[in-house]
Design a protein around this motif. Structure first.
Motif, PDB file in Angstrom:
ATOM      1  N   LEU A  10       0.833  -1.192   0.000  1.00  8.61           N
ATOM      2  CA  LEU A  10       0.000   0.000   0.000  1.00  8.61           C
ATOM      3  C   LEU A  10       0.869   1.243   0.000  1.00  8.61           C
ATOM      4  O   LEU A  10       0.399   2.332   0.213  1.00  8.61           O
ATOM      5  CB  LEU A  10      -0.907   0.005   1.234  1.00  8.61           C
ATOM      6  N   ALA A  14       0.152   8.342  -4.064  1.00  7.67           N
ATOM      7  CA  ALA A  14      -1.212   8.604  -4.502  1.00  7.67           C
ATOM      8  C   ALA A  14      -1.259   9.778  -5.461  1.00  7.67           C
ATOM      9  O   ALA A  14      -2.022   9.799  -6.408  1.00  7.67           O
ATOM     10  CB  ALA A  14      -2.089   8.879  -3.295  1.00  7.67           C
ATOM     11  N   ASP A 342      -7.911   8.992  -2.536  1.00  7.48           N
ATOM     12  CA  ASP A 342      -8.758   7.804  -2.636  1.00  7.48           C
ATOM     13  C   ASP A 342      -8.503   6.893  -1.438  1.00  7.48           C
ATOM     14  O   ASP A 342      -7.782   7.275  -0.513  1.00  7.48           O
ATOM     15  CB  ASP A 342      -8.569   7.079  -3.966  1.00  7.48           C
ATOM     16  N   GLU A 343      -9.066   5.717  -1.468  1.00  4.64           N
ATOM     17  CA  GLU A 343      -9.057   4.859  -0.282  1.00  4.64           C
ATOM     18  C   GLU A 343      -7.652   4.555   0.213  1.00  4.64           C
ATOM     19  O   GLU A 343      -7.416   4.440   1.411  1.00  4.64           O
ATOM     20  CB  GLU A 343      -9.803   3.553  -0.579  1.00  4.64           C
ATOM     21  N   SER A 344      -6.703   4.433  -0.699  1.00  9.99           N
ATOM     22  CA  SER A 344      -5.364   4.046  -0.249  1.00  9.99           C
ATOM     23  C   SER A 344      -4.740   5.115   0.642  1.00  9.99           C
ATOM     24  O   SER A 344      -3.979   4.799   1.550  1.00  9.99           O
ATOM     25  CB  SER A 344      -4.465   3.760  -1.438  1.00  9.99           C
ATOM     26  N   ARG A 347      -6.155   4.511   3.961  1.00  5.10           N
ATOM     27  CA  ARG A 347      -5.573   3.303   4.553  1.00  5.10           C
ATOM     28  C   ARG A 347      -4.202   3.590   5.122  1.00  5.10           C
ATOM     29  O   ARG A 347      -3.753   2.931   6.067  1.00  5.10           O
ATOM     30  CB  ARG A 347      -5.488   2.185   3.508  1.00  5.10           C
TER      31      ARG A 347
END
Lengths: 437, 246
Positions: A10, A14, A342-344, A347
């Motif tokens: 991960l 981004a 975004d989601e990453s 996270r």
């Protein structure tokens, strides 16, 4: 310790792949204006993100222990006049009333700060506003998920003007991401399908006691353990600005909370005699994080996410810290509000938080499992608390949130003493079972 | 001592540590009222000067019958009042928040067994009748003042005897069966890896599983140790989302 189970990498840039926002900064809605929301909103606003903080009750007087560790005062630059009381002495009282004073190892500048939540929350919100966040008095109702992959979330909320008894005015706004900081009964969590958690009920009565009795509690907090006060938690007497809060909590026997409260009052009876109950309050305390803490561009922080430790039930610091960490991840992932996240990115905040505080949570969980099991375990617990090494380690880890490894010889001695205490207590328990009074 | 200690176990139908659900004093009073005679015989099990113990029990018996009368109307209000007016723990040897060891002297030495008994009784009393803490006389008794050998003699040795007895019985019959099945004698068994593994497993079994409930308890403990971890990692389980393609 908590490694992502999927173990997919991960660690991505981004900003390299998310679309650049043209003509406007990233918009984020922070739902809930407690410590988590306030800290998140401030960091977001400072990072160049357009932030809106939605809080339903700006003067909310929350039922809460109100204890904050020293590191919070430092990390969040809290002014010292926010702190009503500095607790430097704590008394642990076992089921058979063995009383142990802890706090002998505290340095003169070390203390547990007791705050009034309404004062703290308001301060953090005003800092967020000063940094550029828009603080709105409103009740979050629901949100509409984006229609396309990079589309906005549409938030529906009831806007209040601050007039008593008003119904509120339904409004909607569009944002790119939502941070759910709306506490244990989080609506954002429900909307995003985060799942449920087990929670404890904390029940508290605020008692105004005579001045001479208040003297005893000037810098002292008490913790009562025993099956009579709680089968899986503890009863407490915490000093507040001009009264004390007497309360208890439980996860497994919520229906008996009044009995537990009566027992707590009994144990402290002589010290709160003549007091008048000025307020009765109760609130849920999450026992563990929700199964899902992030979903697309919606995430949870604070109590909404379930970041309350076991054993001590501490949540304020972790709420504020998680709010800040989440905001930092958003600011970084959006390159100061210029790109969509975004989601990453979210996270990344989860990963950082889990990694940093997992040892603390796990240790407290183990302590709770070992020492809150039964009355004999609690007797051993209180006995162990008399040990200076234990006190030093406990306060170090509470005040500074760091688990400093001590001298290994001391650790071995501690382990032996702990086992000894537990064994003696359970041996006495077996004797007790043979006795019928 | 051994025969006397059998009496309480057959009588002990009183509930074990407070059933978590309740501070419900009413049923407890009911069971206690059956005891007045039996608690008399109970006293002789502990190595304590009988007159003291009997007097304490006498006092309690009277209080019990009196309070039983109070509580039998059984209204909530009286129950609440009972909580407000508890019977305090009293013992002549309990002085200013700790046990006065000088009063436990027997034959010129401290009678640690008596101290253990006294503390057990005190804890039992306080568990049944929780008391308000007294700031003037805070309790500070620490069980570590009782020397380690007193604990071992009293608690560890009987248990060790039991477990060693079991180990010996199992060992003997296992050796016999293995010998009858395989013809491998005892001396040869001890140098065989498989037999040594069997021995290890059986010793572990005897140590860990002492009562029937232990099997369930062990399973629960194993599950408990990893439960919290699983709750924290739940949010990472759904990694099947397309975001990770990056």
């Amino acid at each position: 310790m908590a490694r992502p189970a999927g173990r997919r990498s991960l660690a991505v840039r981004a900003s390299a792949t998310s679309p650049r926002l043209t003509g406007r900064p990233l918009r984020v809605a922070v739902v809930g204006g407690g410590p988590a929301g306030g800290a998140a909103a401030e960091t977001l606003a400072k990072g160049g993100v357009e932030t809106i903080l939605i809080e339903r009750k700006l003067d909310n007087c929350k039922p809460c222990g109100g204890a904050i560790p020293l590191c919070m005062v430092d990390e969040f630059s809290l002014p010292l006049d926010l702190i009503d009381r500095r607790v430097t002495k704590m008394k642990m009282i076992s089921p058979s009333n063995v009383a142990v004073d802890i706090g002998r190892t505290l340095a003169p500048n070390e203390y547990i700060g007791m705050v009034r939540r309404e004062v703290l929350d308001d301060y953090l919100r005003s800092r967020a506003a000063a940094a550029g966040a828009e603080v709105v008095n409103g009740l979050f109702l629901k949100y509409d998920a984006p229609q396309e992959p990079n589309g906005p979330y549409r938030i529906h909320y009831n806007h209040y003007e601050g007039i008593k008894g008003e119904k509120g005015d339904k409004r909607t706004i569009e944002v790119d991401a939502v941070v759910g900081a709306d506490g244990a009964n989080s609506r954002v969590a429900k909307e995003m399908g985060a799942g449920d958690y087990e929670y404890a009920i904390a029940f508290q009565e605020r008692v105004r006691i005579p001045e001479d009795k208040m003297d005893y509690y000037r810098e002292r907090a008490e913790m009562y353990v025993g099956d009579d006060v709680s089968p899986d938690f503890y009863g407490w007497v915490f000093p507040k600005c001009d009264h004390v809060a007497v309360g208890t909590g439980t996860v497994t026997h919520k229906a008996d909370i009044k009995k537990f409260q009566a027992a707590t009052r009994l144990r402290a009876r002589d010290k709160i005699e003549g007091g008048k109950i000025i307020r009765v309050e109760a609130h849920p305390i999450p026992e563990h994080p929700r199964p899902k803490r992030v979903s697309d561009r919606v995430t949870l922080v604070g109590d909404a996410a379930g970041y309350v430790t076991k054993c001590s039930g501490e949540g304020i610091y972790f709420a504020a810290k998680s709010g800040r960490m989440c905001a930092e991840a958003i600011v970084e992932g959006s390159a100061n509000g210029t790109r969509l996240i975004d989601e990453s990115d979210l996270r990344k905040y989860l990963e950082k938080f889990d990694k940093m505080y997992w040892p603390t949570y796990k240790v407290l969980d183990v302590l709770q499992k070992v020492f809150y099991r039964s009355n004999s375990a609690r007797e051993a617990f209180v006995e162990m608390c008399a040990d200076e090494y234990v006190q030093k380690m406990t306060f170090d880890s509470y005040l500074y949130k760091r688990v400093v490894p001590g001298n290994p010889l001391d650790d071995i001695r501690l382990a032996i003493n702990t086992i000894g205490s537990l064994v003696r207590a359970s041996a006495l328990r077996r004797e007790m079972n043979k006795i019928t009074l | 001592m051994a025969s006397l200690s059998q009496i309480p176990s057959s009588l002990s139908f009183s509930p074990k540590p407070i059933t978590k659900s309740t501070l419900n004093l009413l049923p407890r009073r009911a069971t206690l009222s059956f005891h007045p005679i039996k608690s008399g015989t109970n006293t002789s099990t502990s190595v304590v000067s009988p007159p003291l113990e009997a007097k304490a029990h006498q006092e309690k018996k009277e209080e019990e019958t009196a309070s039983h009368a109070l509580v039998s109307p059984g209204t909530n209000a009286t129950n609440e009042k009972k909580l407000e007016v508890p019977k305090r723990f009293k013992d002549p040897r309990w002085v200013k928040g700790t046990w006065d060891l000088d009063q436990f002297v027997k034959n010129g030495r401290t009678d640690w067994d008596a101290v253990i008994d006294a503390e057990a009784r005190r804890r039992k009393w306080l568990e049944e009748y929780p008391e308000a803490t007294d700031t003037d006389e805070m309790v500070f008794f620490d069980t570590s003042i009782i020397p380690w050998w007193a604990w071992i003699k009293r608690f560890h040795l009987p248990e060790a005897e039991r477990l060693n007895g079991r180990a010996a019985m199992i060992g003997f019959f296992m050796a016999y069966f293995v010998d009858s099945l395989t013809g491998v004698g005892l001396v040869d068994q001890t140098s065989n890896f498989f037999c040594k593994t069997l021995l290890f497993i059986s010793v572990l079994g005897i140590l860990l599983v002492r009562n029937n409930e232990d099997i369930e308890n062990l399973k629960k403990i194993l599950e408990e140790t990893t439960f919290y971890d699983k709750q924290w990692q739940a949010t990472w389980q759904d990694d099947s989302s397309p975001d990770s393609k990056k």
